[in-house]
Every structure is written in structure tokens, then in C-alpha cells.
Design a protein around this motif. Structure first.
Motif, PDB file in Angstrom:
ATOM      1  N   MET A 138       2.840  75.415  67.413  1.00 22.23           N
ATOM      2  CA  MET A 138       2.863  74.783  68.426  1.00 22.23           C
ATOM      3  C   MET A 138       3.948  74.992  68.925  1.00 22.23           C
ATOM      4  N   GLN A 139       3.693  74.813  70.527  1.00 20.89           N
ATOM      5  CA  GLN A 139       5.077  74.859  71.719  1.00 20.89           C
ATOM      6  C   GLN A 139       5.420  73.656  71.636  1.00 20.89           C
ATOM      7  N   THR A 140       6.261  73.002  72.047  1.00 24.88           N
ATOM      8  CA  THR A 140       6.601  71.242  72.584  1.00 24.88           C
ATOM      9  C   THR A 140       7.606  71.521  73.323  1.00 24.88           C
ATOM     10  N   THR A 141       7.394  71.123  74.801  1.00 24.89           N
ATOM     11  CA  THR A 141       8.916  70.799  75.350  1.00 24.89           C
ATOM     12  C   THR A 141       9.131  69.199  75.694  1.00 24.89           C
ATOM     13  N   LEU A 142       9.826  68.531  75.596  1.00 23.21           N
ATOM     14  CA  LEU A 142      10.011  67.605  76.027  1.00 23.21           C
ATOM     15  C   LEU A 142      11.140  67.858  77.192  1.00 23.21           C
ATOM     16  N   TRP A 143      11.445  66.448  77.666  1.00 24.17           N
ATOM     17  CA  TRP A 143      11.835  66.716  79.509  1.00 24.17           C
ATOM     18  C   TRP A 143      12.906  65.199  79.292  1.00 24.17           C
ATOM     19  N   PHE A 144      14.672  65.673  79.313  1.00 23.47           N
ATOM     20  CA  PHE A 144      15.101  64.372  79.502  1.00 23.47           C
ATOM     21  C   PHE A 144      15.388  64.465  80.978  1.00 23.47           C
TER      22      PHE A 144
ATOM     23  N   ARG B 224      12.394  61.315  70.333  1.00 15.31           N
ATOM     24  CA  ARG B 224      11.752  60.824  72.692  1.00 15.31           C
ATOM     25  C   ARG B 224      12.665  59.118  71.973  1.00 15.31           C
ATOM     26  N   ASP B 225      12.237  58.392  70.956  1.00 14.40           N
ATOM     27  CA  ASP B 225      12.488  57.152  70.615  1.00 14.40           C
ATOM     28  C   ASP B 225      13.725  56.999  70.973  1.00 14.40           C
ATOM     29  N   ILE B 226      14.780  57.439  69.918  1.00 19.10           N
ATOM     30  CA  ILE B 226      16.107  57.633  70.198  1.00 19.10           C
ATOM     31  C   ILE B 226      16.737  58.144  71.287  1.00 19.10           C
TER      32      ILE B 226
ATOM     33  N   GLN C  60      15.883  54.855  79.462  1.00 15.64           N
ATOM     34  CA  GLN C  60      15.019  55.436  79.868  1.00 15.64           C
ATOM     35  C   GLN C  60      14.051  55.280  79.861  1.00 15.64           C
ATOM     36  N   GLU C  61      13.259  55.675  80.951  1.00 21.12           N
ATOM     37  CA  GLU C  61      11.239  55.283  80.684  1.00 21.12           C
ATOM     38  C   GLU C  61      10.457  55.605  80.501  1.00 21.12           C
ATOM     39  N   SER C  62      10.811  57.006  79.873  1.00 26.94           N
ATOM     40  CA  SER C  62      10.535  57.857  78.422  1.00 26.94           C
ATOM     41  C   SER C  62      10.499  59.391  78.830  1.00 26.94           C
ATOM     42  N   VAL C  63       9.669  60.655  77.916  1.00 29.52           N
ATOM     43  CA  VAL C  63      10.650  61.576  77.548  1.00 29.52           C
ATOM     44  C   VAL C  63       9.671  62.368  77.380  1.00 29.52           C
ATOM     45  N   MET C  64       8.472  62.783  79.436  1.00 33.86           N
ATOM     46  CA  MET C  64       7.129  63.441  78.913  1.00 33.86           C
ATOM     47  C   MET C  64       7.718  64.730  77.625  1.00 33.86           C
ATOM     48  N   ARG C  65       6.547  64.682  76.860  1.00 30.29           N
ATOM     49  CA  ARG C  65       5.954  65.704  76.261  1.00 30.29           C
ATOM     50  C   ARG C  65       5.080  66.489  75.984  1.00 30.29           C
ATOM     51  N   VAL C  66       5.013  67.812  76.295  1.00 27.07           N
ATOM     52  CA  VAL C  66       4.327  68.366  76.537  1.00 27.07           C
ATOM     53  C   VAL C  66       4.637  69.821  75.522  1.00 27.07           C
TER      54      VAL C  66
END
Length: 147
Positions: free
Chosen positions: A45-51, A124-126, A133-139
Motif C-alpha cells: 500500500m502507498q499512502t500519502t498524507l498532506w500536512f 493524522r489525529d496527532i 488543523q482542520e484536516s490531514v488529507m490521506r490518499v
């Protein structure tokens, strides 16, 4: 000949009554895990998180704060490795205004399992809590990986 025509017509009318009305088709989650065909390597799995790096109360997440987050929160959960990229983000915020900010993209290659997913959601929660932050996008995406 007329009798055959009348019988055929009557049969067609009877069968027309058996037709059901079209129904709405709903999609449900697949019952099995999709499997890519890998020419070489293994399925992972490849996961990219956007902070986002802007703090809502003003200022930005500093390089030291970011590195501390990576060292103390990300690395212990993903010791096998990770990649970080600088990015420029843009999105429509909950307030309806267009927002632009410097961002960090964190790419992880990991097993497609519940433990990894839970660790990613914890990150993401941390980050959201620590930097308000409003959100951290996960793909996420299944990929074929060879080393």
C-alpha cells in the motif's frame, strides 16, 4: 395464420406483464481485497498524507516542529522508511474561503493491514490536535514494489 398471429400477440402481451421496472443500482464494497498484477516485486500500500504548515492562530509549523513530529511520531510507527516532500497546497476551507499554504507530503509504503492503517490515522489525529488543523488529507493506493 390469423390464429398464430393472435396467439403470438397474446403471448407477447402476457410476457410484457412480467417485465420489472428498472431499479436503482447501488454499489457495495467489494467482498475481497483488490489484487494488482505485479510484473515484479510485491503488492503493498502507498499512502500519502498532506500536512498544512500554516497555524490557524497565525504563524507556521517550523522545520524544527515538523522534524520533531517526524522523529517522535512518524518514525516509531514506520521504521522501514518514508519520504517527505515540500508542496504548495490549495483547498476550499470549511469557511468557504480559498486557502493556500505551504505543505508537506509524507509518503509511506507499507503492508495493506489494519495496524498500518490505524497508525496512519493516529498520525493524522496527532498532527491535527498539535497544530490545530482542520484536516490531514490521506490518499491510498495499492502498488507493486520491488527493492
Amino acid at each position: 395464420m390469423a390464429t398464430k398471429f393472435i396467439a403470438s400477440f397474446a403471448l407477447a402481451l402476457l410476457l410484457a406483464g412480467c417485465q420489472t421496472h428498472p431499479t436503482t443500482i447501488t454499489q457495495s464494497a467489494p467482498t475481497s481485497t483488490p489484487t494488482p498484477v505485479c510484473a515484479g516485486g510485491d503488492m503493498m500500500m502507498q499512502t500519502t498524507l498532506w500536512f498544512g504548515m500554516s497555524k490557524p492562530q497565525g504563524g507556521t509549523v517550523t522545520e524544527q516542529e515538523w522534524q520533531h513530529f517526524v522523529d517522535s511520531d512518524v518514525t516509531p510507527r514506520f521504521k522501514d522508511g518514508l519520504s517527505v516532500y515540500d508542496a504548495k497546497g490549495q483547498w476550499l476551507g470549511e469557511n468557504g474561503k480559498l486557502a493556500r499554504e505551504n505543505s508537506k507530503a509524507l509518503m509511506l509504503i507499507h503492508s495493506p493491514d489494519r495496524a498500518s492503517s490505524d497508525n496512519i490515522n493516529a498520525l493524522r489525529d496527532i498532527y491535527k490536535k498539535r497544530f490545530n488543523q482542520e484536516s490531514v488529507m490521506r490518499v491510498d493506493g495499492l502498488v507493486c514494489v520491488g527493492f
